[in-house]
Design a protein around this motif. Structure first.
Motif, mmCIF file in Angstrom:
data_model
loop_
_atom_site.group_PDB
_atom_site.id
_atom_site.type_symbol
_atom_site.label_atom_id
_atom_site.label_comp_id
_atom_site.label_asym_id
_atom_site.label_seq_id
_atom_site.Cartn_x
_atom_site.Cartn_y
_atom_site.Cartn_z
ATOM 1 N N GLN A 108 61.578 85.276 19.873
ATOM 2 C CA GLN A 108 60.433 85.934 20.489
ATOM 3 C C GLN A 108 59.168 85.134 20.244
ATOM 4 O O GLN A 108 58.340 84.950 21.125
ATOM 5 N N GLN A 109 59.046 84.654 19.000
ATOM 6 C CA GLN A 109 57.840 83.907 18.670
ATOM 7 C C GLN A 109 57.755 82.627 19.499
ATOM 8 O O GLN A 109 56.713 82.311 20.064
ATOM 9 N N ASP A 113 47.545 79.853 19.508
ATOM 10 C CA ASP A 113 47.165 79.760 20.909
ATOM 11 C C ASP A 113 45.753 79.204 21.063
ATOM 12 O O ASP A 113 45.457 78.447 21.983
ATOM 13 N N GLU A 149 49.762 83.850 15.448
ATOM 14 C CA GLU A 149 50.137 83.421 16.796
ATOM 15 C C GLU A 149 48.910 83.284 17.682
ATOM 16 O O GLU A 149 48.790 82.336 18.471
ATOM 17 N N MET A 195 61.427 90.795 24.851
ATOM 18 C CA MET A 195 60.758 89.504 24.832
ATOM 19 C C MET A 195 59.842 89.387 26.038
ATOM 20 O O MET A 195 60.284 89.530 27.176
ATOM 21 N N ARG A 196 58.572 89.162 25.751
ATOM 22 C CA ARG A 196 57.697 89.045 26.926
ATOM 23 C C ARG A 196 57.421 87.560 27.161
ATOM 24 O O ARG A 196 56.663 86.922 26.451
ATOM 25 N N ARG A 241 56.723 83.510 22.842
ATOM 26 C CA ARG A 241 55.346 83.992 22.953
ATOM 27 C C ARG A 241 54.339 82.866 22.872
ATOM 28 O O ARG A 241 53.377 82.822 23.616
#
Ligand SMILES: Nc1ncnc2c1ncn2[C@@H]1O[C@H](COP(=O)(O)OP(=O)(O)OP(=O)(O)O)[C@@H](O)[C@H]1O
Ligand SMILES: [Mg+2]
Lengths: 265, 446
Positions: free
Chosen positions: A221-222, A205, A201, A4-5, A225
């Protein structure tokens, strides 16, 4: 959790676009949503996470009064858009829904052409003067939804003939074509492949610069993100709400922690 | 559970069926056979029905004609001599009858046909009583024919017609006061000489009804017109009313005790016997509202009442079948309830609505019981005028005409009743075909 970033993003604004205070929803006797207090910030992506059946969709549907169409549903508490109570008697839910767009959990394009799907909203709201303007709206909406390249040669083909993921992007294009102020998305990526998911995604953004986006997702994760704010629901309660980074790295409530580490759900 | 059931059974081959599988297969086979035999039974009944109706009724479309040259004598038909139609109307069918009688006698002599000692009146008895009226109408329509010798094509009587279609025999003629074996012998000789011929008879579809004594002249014209007028009224009233009330009930009305009650009542209305609607119409439209009896307007109104529940039920089912996600989608982009209905839901429900409407119409077309009660069973000889006045004038309807003809004693009317049933069935077939075509055309996937 390793893959996971979590990017630390600064939340762009602190002005609340929508506020909910002690929001309750009953379906008949079923108390599905209990005492939810949330501020949805302007030009921000807010993620709702939580186990299945915890009331995420229910709350989302309160925000544009889609619950009005469910005969058994009763909404109580106070929900405001720009300081105005959206459940006030004087509010026309149709006008409200033109300002608050929605993308549903299951793709539901109209059984009409791709062009008609996107053009329908602008047309009934009189957003375009003439065919050229309408064409432009359709094109930009489809481009934003990352669908233009796939369908530009067959705008007259039925929208229902697209693949599931393409249909969902068509629904996104349809929702943003009316230039809403808030966009509600109920698991918009559950039918998409990783590439289309990444495109959506990216789109979310991008949309953030124009309006607030609320996204329900089952993918931690989503949420991490795309969102700046995250709300965790559990059994109809809003357990924790805060900055995404904080929720994922340093949750205050033990239930949040168990959920994001995969122990309840 | 016993230990045995827990133990994995010895591996069985897929190639040999065990007892369970054999039983299941046998049960499935039995069910198939029962279904198949039910379908076959239905087909046999249908074929039997079709054969008997066609066998009886096809004859109605063919009729025996007598074809003779007739000299239209101006001295007899236009005494004033100035070709004034009003003056010429003074000559009744009796005058024309004499003319035909003379021409017939002369033609038999010219063709060398043995008259078996019959009087010229008996010979004239081979022709329909309708023939002189027919000739008179021809002359009045075109006075310039006077003085010419025209080839007149007149109906033979129903007995002669029956003789050539096998309904009447020499034996039955012996016992029949309307025809004698000698007359039939002459008729046979005339047929051999080409004076009598069985031909396609368009007037069965266009002519009005005729009296008991001249079945050969009876046609369905007024009945078809009356049925058509009534269908127009039913369509114009029941489609908009039915669709509007279905939309209200299905999409707009709150779901409460009242709407539940309305729903139950509509379902009940669909099951009310048709004759009850006839009594209602008699009381409401004729006795109370004072509308004329036997008029297509009243028939159309009562059939509308009868068709409405069918259309409402079909339309509501069609609306219900539209996925709710389509409504959500429309509402989600800010369409109003009405916009969602008219832009998205209704087009999707259209095939179902049209199918229901046409099936309702087809049922109304074949309905006779309520029409009997409002006087549409009358003997009507004059065509109703074009709408709207025609809607208030007396007419009959196809199913009622069938009923009426089966009531008459002359066997020639049985044939005509069967012929009328064929016409009715053809109309019903056409309507059902249209329903299928419309459904195919409007059907869309979603
Ligand atoms: N139309 C409805 N009528 C009655 N009860 C409903 C309705 N919609 C939802 N509920 C109930 O409300 C509760 C919350 O449902 P909701 O759809 O909001 O869950 P969710 O968090 O969106 O779940 P998921 O992640 O599976 O979509 C559930 O218990 C559900 O049974
Ligand atoms: Mg949900």
């Amino acid at each position: 959790m390793n893959d996971m970033r979590i990017v630390e993003r600064t939340v762009s604004t602190d002005t609340a676009k929508m506020t909910a205070r002690r929001a309750q929803v009953y379906y008949g006797d079923n108390h599905a949503l209990k005492d939810v207090d949330v501020d949805i910030l302007d030009k921000t992506v807010t993620a709702f996470i939580g186990p299945s059946g915890c009331g995420k969709s229910t709350f989302l549907r309160c925000l544009n009064r889609m619950n009005d169409t469910v005969a058994s549903a009763r909404v109580m508490g106070e929900i405001k858009l720009d300081g105005e109570d959206i459940y006030d008697k004087r509010v026309d839910p149709v006008v409200l829904r033109a300002k608050i767009g929605m993308v549903f959990q299951k793709p539901n394009p109209f059984p009409k052409s791709i062009y008609e799907n996107v053009a329908y909203g602008p047309r009934i709201h009189g957003l375009a003067r003439g065919k050229a303007e309408l064409d432009a709206i359709v094109e930009t909406s489809l481009k934003k939804a990352a669908l233009w390249n796939e369908v530009k040669d067959r705008l007259d083909a039925p929208g229902t003939g697209l693949s599931g993921g393409q249909q969902q992007r068509l629904c996104i294009a349809r929702a943003i074509a009316t230039s809403p102020e808030v966009l509600l998305m109920d698991e918009p990526c559950s039918a998409l492949d990783p590439i289309a998911t990444a495109q959506v995604e990216e789109l979310i953004d991008e949309l953030r610069s124009q309006f607030s986006v609320v996204i329900v997702t089952h993918s931690m994760q989503q949420a991490a993100r795309v969102s700046q704010r995250t709300a965790f629901f559990h059994l109809g309660h809003l357990v924790e709400y805060g900055e995404t980074g904080q929720i994922f790295t340093n949750p205050k409530d033990p239930r949040t922690e168990s959920y994001i580490t995969g122990r309840i759900g | 559970m016993t230990d045995a059931s827990l133990n994995p059974a010895a591996p069985k081959s897929l190639l040999t069926a065990d007892a369970r599988t054999r039983n299941r297969r046998a049960a499935e086979m039995r069910f198939r056979m029962i279904g198949l035999s039910a379908v076959l039974l239905g087909l046999v009944a249908l074929v039997f029905l079709m054969v008997s109706i066609l066998g009886n009724g096809v004859g109605a479309f063919r009729q025996t004609f007598v074809e003779i040259p007739v000299m239209l004598d101006p001295a007899a038909l236009d005494k004033s001599g100035n070709r004034d139609v009003e003056q010429m109307k003074k000559v009744t069918t009796v005058g024309y009858g004499k003319l035909i009688e003379k021409a017939l006698g002369a033609e038999l002599v010219a063709r060398n046909i043995d008259t078996q000692g019959l009087t010229s009146k008996d010979i004239m008895g081979l022709m329909s009583k309708e023939a002189p009226a027919d000739l008179r109408n021809q002359v009045l329509a075109n006075p310039d024919l006077l003085g010419q010798t025209i080839t007149f094509n007149g109906f033979a009587t129903s007995r002669v017609d029956g003789f050539f279609k096998g309904r009447v025999t020499m034996d039955s003629a012996l016992r029949d006061s309307n025809i004698s074996p000698e007359q039939l012998t002459v008729a046979q000789a005339m047929a051999d000489a080409g004076l009598i011929e069985v031909k396609f008879n368009l007037s069965f579809l266009t002519a009005p009804d005729a009296s008991e004594l001249r079945p050969e002249a009876a046609g369905l014209g007024v009945a078809i017109l009356g049925s058509a007028y009534m269908m127009l009224i039913v369509l114009a009233l029941s489609l908009p009313i039915g669709v509007a009330s279905s939309i209200y009930l299905e999409e707009l009305a709150p779901k409460n005790k009242w709407t539940d009650m309305i729903e139950v009542n509509i379902a009940n209305l669909a099951a009310v016997p048709a004759i009850v609607y006839g009594i209602l119409a008699l009381a409401l439209f004729i006795n109370f509202a004072g509308l004329p009896q036997s008029a297509p307007i009243v028939g159309g109104l009562v059939l509308t009442l009868m068709t409405l529940p069918t259309i409402i039920i079909a339309t509501r089912a069609a609306l219900k079948a539209v996925p709710p996600s389509i409504r959500d989608a429309a509402l989600g982009v800010g369409a109003s309830r009405m916009q969602a209905i008219f832009h998205h839901v209704l087009p999707l429900a259209m095939p179902g609505i049209l199918t229901g409407t046409i099936l309702g119409l087809a049922r109304a077309l074949g309905e006779s019981a309520p029409l009997l009660l409002i006087g549409m069973v009358a003997f009507v000889k004059d065509y109703p005028a074009a709408p709207p006045e025609g809607l208030m004038q007396p007419a009959t309807a196809l199913p009622v005409q069938v009923y009426q003809w089966t009531q008459r004693s002359d066997p020639a009317f049985v044939e005509r009743a069967s012929g009328a049933i064929i016409v009715l069935l053809v109309f019903l077939l056409i309507m059902n075909a249209v329903a299928i075509i419309l459904r195919r055309r409007f059907e869309r996937r979603w």
